[in-house]
Enzyme design. Structure first.
Site, PDB file in Angstrom:
ATOM      1  N   LYS A   1       0.835  -1.221   0.000  1.00 17.71           N
ATOM      2  CA  LYS A   1       0.000   0.000   0.000  1.00 17.71           C
ATOM      3  C   LYS A   1       0.862   1.260   0.000  1.00 17.71           C
ATOM      4  CE  LYS A   1       1.044   0.993   4.455  1.00 17.71           C
ATOM      5  NZ  LYS A   1       1.839   2.148   4.884  1.00 17.71           N
TER       6      LYS A   1
ATOM      7  N   ALA B   1      10.586  -3.415   5.307  1.00 16.40           N
ATOM      8  CA  ALA B   1      10.698  -2.206   6.136  1.00 16.40           C
ATOM      9  C   ALA B   1      10.704  -0.953   5.268  1.00 16.40           C
ATOM     10  CB  ALA B   1      11.942  -2.261   7.034  1.00 16.40           C
TER      11      ALA B   1
ATOM     12  N   GLY C   1       7.839   0.939   4.371  1.00 20.08           N
ATOM     13  CA  GLY C   1       6.720   1.864   4.531  1.00 20.08           C
ATOM     14  C   GLY C   1       5.555   1.532   3.612  1.00 20.08           C
TER      15      GLY C   1
ATOM     16  N   GLY D   1       3.843  -1.575   3.914  1.00 19.92           N
ATOM     17  CA  GLY D   1       2.983  -2.590   4.531  1.00 19.92           C
ATOM     18  C   GLY D   1       3.239  -4.009   4.049  1.00 19.92           C
ATOM     19  N   GLY D   2       4.480  -4.349   3.708  1.00 18.17           N
ATOM     20  CA  GLY D   2       4.785  -5.700   3.219  1.00 18.17           C
ATOM     21  C   GLY D   2       4.523  -6.767   4.286  1.00 18.17           C
ATOM     22  N   GLY D   3       4.971  -6.519   5.497  1.00 22.58           N
ATOM     23  CA  GLY D   3       4.752  -7.473   6.589  1.00 22.58           C
ATOM     24  C   GLY D   3       3.271  -7.621   6.893  1.00 22.58           C
ATOM     25  N   SER D   4       2.536  -6.515   6.797  1.00 27.28           N
ATOM     26  CA  SER D   4       1.087  -6.558   7.031  1.00 27.28           C
ATOM     27  C   SER D   4       0.397  -7.367   5.933  1.00 27.28           C
ATOM     28  CB  SER D   4       0.515  -5.136   7.061  1.00 27.28           C
ATOM     29  OG  SER D   4       1.130  -4.398   8.091  1.00 27.28           O
ATOM     30  N   ALA D   5       0.880  -7.222   4.688  1.00 26.76           N
ATOM     31  CA  ALA D   5       0.313  -8.004   3.583  1.00 26.76           C
ATOM     32  C   ALA D   5       0.574  -9.495   3.807  1.00 26.76           C
ATOM     33  CB  ALA D   5       0.918  -7.546   2.250  1.00 26.76           C
TER      34      ALA D   5
ATOM     35  N   ASP E   1      -1.975  -1.905  10.028  1.00 30.09           N
ATOM     36  CA  ASP E   1      -2.150  -1.922   8.568  1.00 30.09           C
ATOM     37  C   ASP E   1      -2.705  -3.240   8.039  1.00 30.09           C
ATOM     38  OD1 ASP E   1      -1.050   0.590   8.509  1.00 30.09           O
ATOM     39  OD2 ASP E   1       0.935  -0.082   7.836  1.00 30.09           O
TER      40      ASP E   1
HETATM   41  O1  C5P Z   1       0.707  -1.818  14.161  1.00 27.71           O
HETATM   42  P1  C5P Z   1       2.074  -1.863  13.554  1.00 27.71           P
HETATM   43  O2  C5P Z   1       2.852  -3.066  14.015  1.00 27.71           O
HETATM   44  O3  C5P Z   1       2.100  -1.676  12.095  1.00 27.71           O
HETATM   45  O4  C5P Z   1       2.824  -0.592  14.166  1.00 27.71           O
HETATM   46  C1  C5P Z   1       4.222  -0.546  14.285  1.00 27.71           C
HETATM   47  C2  C5P Z   1       4.588   0.599  15.223  1.00 27.71           C
HETATM   48  O5  C5P Z   1       4.260   1.837  14.611  1.00 27.71           O
HETATM   49  C3  C5P Z   1       3.875   0.588  16.543  1.00 27.71           C
HETATM   50  O6  C5P Z   1       4.543  -0.207  17.483  1.00 27.71           O
HETATM   51  C4  C5P Z   1       3.935   2.072  16.931  1.00 27.71           C
HETATM   52  O7  C5P Z   1       5.204   2.405  17.460  1.00 27.71           O
HETATM   53  C5  C5P Z   1       3.810   2.767  15.593  1.00 27.71           C
HETATM   54  N1  C5P Z   1       2.421   3.157  15.292  1.00 27.71           N
HETATM   55  C6  C5P Z   1       1.868   4.221  15.981  1.00 27.71           C
HETATM   56  N2  C5P Z   1       0.576   4.584  15.722  1.00 27.71           N
HETATM   57  C7  C5P Z   1      -0.162   3.941  14.789  1.00 27.71           C
HETATM   58  C8  C5P Z   1       0.392   2.860  14.056  1.00 27.71           C
HETATM   59  C9  C5P Z   1       1.692   2.490  14.334  1.00 27.71           C
HETATM   60  O8  C5P Z   1       2.525   4.842  16.826  1.00 27.71           O
HETATM   61  N3  C5P Z   1      -1.414   4.328  14.569  1.00 27.71           N
END
Ligand code: C5P
Length: 311
Positions: free
Chosen positions: A17, A105, A107, A109-113, A145
């Site tokens: 994304k 890493a 930005g 969202g590869g891990g989320s995908a 994500d």
């Molecule tokens: O949820 P995800 O693992 O993608 O988020 C990674 C990190 O990004 C979280 O641990 C947090 O530090 C930061 N984050 C945040 N606020 C969000 C999404 C992510 O601070 N809404």
């Protein structure tokens, strides 16, 4: 139903994304920030192949440095599979093969995908028949994500970014992506934003805990007009990403010089996403960036979310 009715392997594809707009508000007590974002799923995919196994394991294909993707419980796809098993009472395991194309890493969202694809793949492999609503709940527990990677398309994300509402987007948008060899840590970029705001007195005392996406962003998407969208693309994480990686500014300048309408750091970076007027202009921008020695990928959006390719 007999066990023989279940497939031996399931192949699911989920998209990366771009955050077309990303406004970051205050930090909640759980450490997450209030967001108002617009995601667009683009045609750069993670492929996950799930195979029946007694235990849980992950292998990774398509990354230059295998050390950048953990294959233990730090891997979000592994966590997704285990979460689905415990939520459904499934007692077997799975082997997940991750074929990665989205920058690690980066930005995007590869891990989320990977996690979204793993949920869909394991549900089909195991025949657990989880409802879409429940899958969304599990996805939101895995990461902010992950729900979007399940749904795809173009969507507004609020809350932590996990409360999704589809956004109308007409036609197709052409993007050129410039990934970086070395990734950036999302938590570190959020922390850097907080420090930067505190140092500059901005939002330090009373940061908003509820934000909206500006109307012009939604209007531009609805109109399918890249010029209008280019004029209102924005990312609050761009400043901390540029502080961490000043060289990204050169990439943005090069892409704009090559004719992109707008260039923005995607999510927490470091991938830079350029919006282009037409497929032809995107091809030109891609060629110019490559001639300057950059890796550049021409993709388009929106595309659909995690879906089964074969079972
Ligand atoms: O949820 P995800 O693992 O993608 O988020 C990674 C990190 O990004 C979280 O641990 C947090 O530090 C930061 N984050 C945040 N606020 C969000 C999404 C992510 O601070 N809404």
């Amino acid at each position: 139903m007999s066990l023989a009715a279940f497939p031996e392997a399931v192949h699911v594809r989920a998209p990366g994304k771009i955050n077309v707009y990303l406004g970051v508000g205050g930090r909640h007590e759980d450490g997450y920030h209030a967001l108002a974002t617009v995601f667009q799923a683009v045609s750069l995919y993670e492929d996950v192949i799930a195979r029946d196994a007694d235990d849980f394991s992950v292998s990774v294909v398509g990354v230059a440095d295998p050390d950048t993707v953990p294959v233990d419980d730090r891997n979000l796809a592994m966590r997704a599979a285990k979460m689905l098993a415990s939520a459904t009472g499934y007692t077997g395991g799975v082997h997940l093969e991750l074929r990665k194309s989205v920058p690690v890493a980066g930005g995007m969202g590869g891990g989320s995908a990977d996690a979204a694809a793993a949920l869909v793949a394991c549900d089909a492999l195991w025949g657990t028949g989880v409802s879409p609503h429940r899958l969304h709940e599990l996805a939101a527990r895995l990461g902010a994500d992950v729900p979007f990677a399940l749904h795809g398309g173009t969507a507004v994300g609020t809350g932590r970014g996990d409360q999704l509402n589809p956004a109308l987007a007409r036609g197709r948008f052409d993007w050129v992506l410039v990934p970086s060899e070395e990734g950036l840590s999302t938590p570190e970029i959020y922390a850097r934003l907080d420090t930067h705001r505190a140092e500059n007195g901005a939002l330090a005392d009373d940061p908003p805990l509820s934000l909206d996406v500006p109307i012009p962003v939604l209007q531009a998407l609805r109109a399918g007009d890249p010029h209008s969208l280019a004029a209102c693309m924005f990312n609050d994480l761009e400043v901390p990403a540029l502080l961490e990686r000043p060289a990204l500014d050169d990439i943005i300048t090069e892409g704009l010089h090559a004719g992109a309408l707008s260039g923005i750091v995607s999510g927490s970076g470091p991938t830079v996403a350029f919006l282009c007027e037409t497929p032809e202009s995107a091809q030109y921008v891609q060629a110019e960036l490559e001639a300057a020695g950059r890796t550049a990928l021409h993709v388009h959006g929106p595309v659909s979310g995690a879906r089964i390719i074969s079972a």
